[in-house]
Design a protein around this motif. Sequence first.
Motif, PDB file in Angstrom:
ATOM      1  N   VAL A  61       0.851  -1.189   0.000  1.00  0.00           N
ATOM      2  CA  VAL A  61       0.000   0.000   0.000  1.00  0.00           C
ATOM      3  C   VAL A  61       0.887   1.240   0.000  1.00  0.00           C
ATOM      4  N   ARG A  62       0.587   2.168  -0.889  1.00  0.00           N
ATOM      5  CA  ARG A  62       1.365   3.395  -1.021  1.00  0.00           C
ATOM      6  C   ARG A  62       0.474   4.603  -0.759  1.00  0.00           C
ATOM      7  N   PRO A  63       1.081   5.772  -0.503  1.00  0.00           N
ATOM      8  CA  PRO A  63       0.272   6.977  -0.286  1.00  0.00           C
ATOM      9  C   PRO A  63      -0.726   7.202  -1.426  1.00  0.00           C
ATOM     10  N   GLY A  64      -1.963   7.525  -1.041  1.00  0.00           N
ATOM     11  CA  GLY A  64      -3.020   7.751  -2.023  1.00  0.00           C
ATOM     12  C   GLY A  64      -3.838   6.524  -2.349  1.00  0.00           C
ATOM     13  N   ASP A  65      -3.318   5.325  -2.036  1.00  0.00           N
ATOM     14  CA  ASP A  65      -4.096   4.104  -2.260  1.00  0.00           C
ATOM     15  C   ASP A  65      -5.290   4.072  -1.310  1.00  0.00           C
TER      16      ASP A  65
END
Length: 509
Positions: A61-65
């Motif tokens: 999971v990355r920022p914005g997901d």
Amino acid sequence: MGHGITPAEPSGSELVHSLLDEAAAEAPSACAVRDDSGAWSYRQLAELSHGFARRLRALGVRPGDRVVVQAETTRELVAMFFGTSRSGAVFVPLNPAMKQFHLRSVIANAEPRLIVADTAAAERLRETTAVPVHTVDSLWPDIARSAGPPTAGEHVEVASDAIAALIYTSGSTASPKAVISPHAQVTFASRAIQAELAYRPDDVVFCRFPMSWDYGLYKVLLSCLGRSELVLAGQESDLSLIRRMRETGTTIVPVVPSLATMIATLVGRDRGALPPVRLFTNTGAALPRSTIDALREAFPGARVVRQFGQTECKRIAIMPPELEHERPDSVGRPLPGTEVRILDEDGRPVPTGRSGEIVVLGPHVMPGYWRSPELTAATFRTDEATGGLRLHTGDYGRLDEDGYLYFDGRRDDMFKRKGLRMSVLEIEAAAMDIPGIRAATAVPPGREHDLTLFVETDLAPQAVLRELARRLEPAKVPAECRALAELPLTQHGKNERRQLAAMLEGSHR
């Protein structure tokens, strides 16, 4: 006409998880959250939220997901909320009661990176989507093992205008409608509400509402700001409510009308000591005067706070607790640092005391609906004077000379009958004034039926209509009254008018 009251205007540049970090730094050993399986301190909650953020990163999971979570409101869900915020991802809480039909469209709309769910919900979700679905139980051992304070190199930069959450509302549109909720707006709204309600370190907040509803979600944030204890009571039996409130030392109870009525009734049957409640806060729908009176009688000294708002800006107005007996028909004054305008159909301000559309401006106005540009453009408009967004609520109301707001009804609640414009709210309020009526829902005229009132009561329908004729103009007296054992409510405790209207349409075929 517009009014704004701006004492101690809250900051709008914070992050959601910073509210927890402040509480953990100031009151690390204080109880933060309790459910039916135990309790965590603010330090424990913060460390577990770091554990969840680490697990999300390990899962890609990355920022914005988007991270969709469909689970009961427990301590674990609170930690997941703050952990998602830390990771820079977007928290998307869904009601555990949401059915497959709506789940499919919501997941297609949100396009999550992964889904976390209770075990039973996970099985259904895996049949619905190809998105990876994890259970809370399978993730939690790793989260608990990796819980702890932040370490060097794992900090994620999150901008205050980044999206903290998507809140799917139960509106009237057929397609999914998620309110985009950035960190700045969420934290500003939380601090502005706290400026009026003043949660305290000795408060115990007894919350029956799911975090999928903003009313439940913001209780987490308000409790952090007050350094208060949050009791998650959504799974408690109705019959055990008063006992649990007593056991936990409950001082603040968020209610909707149906819950308020239930609590007042249960107290009358309970033989134990009263819980030390000092504050009832209401939203969802206006509390009938009879219900307010019943709460005050059941809990002498407790204050009943009227509030008004929408998820699109969280809260619009609050009647300060110390002013609860003043302006009994008002829903309060605008939040600190915000403005309310009353506009006519052409967008022009109306005179003081005249009804028009309630329009809201301020740092708490959300930027729009997720992936719904047309609906966003109609609801969130640029204000020519300030350049900021203003929210056209679709609600009607008026302001008095001191800037206090009075709610007249939603566009959908208002209708014309026999040449007279009226609202279902005034008909329901008149019905609730009749002794012996426990609940009331008015249904406006339709293609196959006239104005109809549904009630929970032991009174005869004709007796109800006679009493209404003493309280309302002739055109506002319903053509028919029907008594039901229990009126249907939405998941948020509001009158389920559409279901009753469908019942009427079916009965006249």
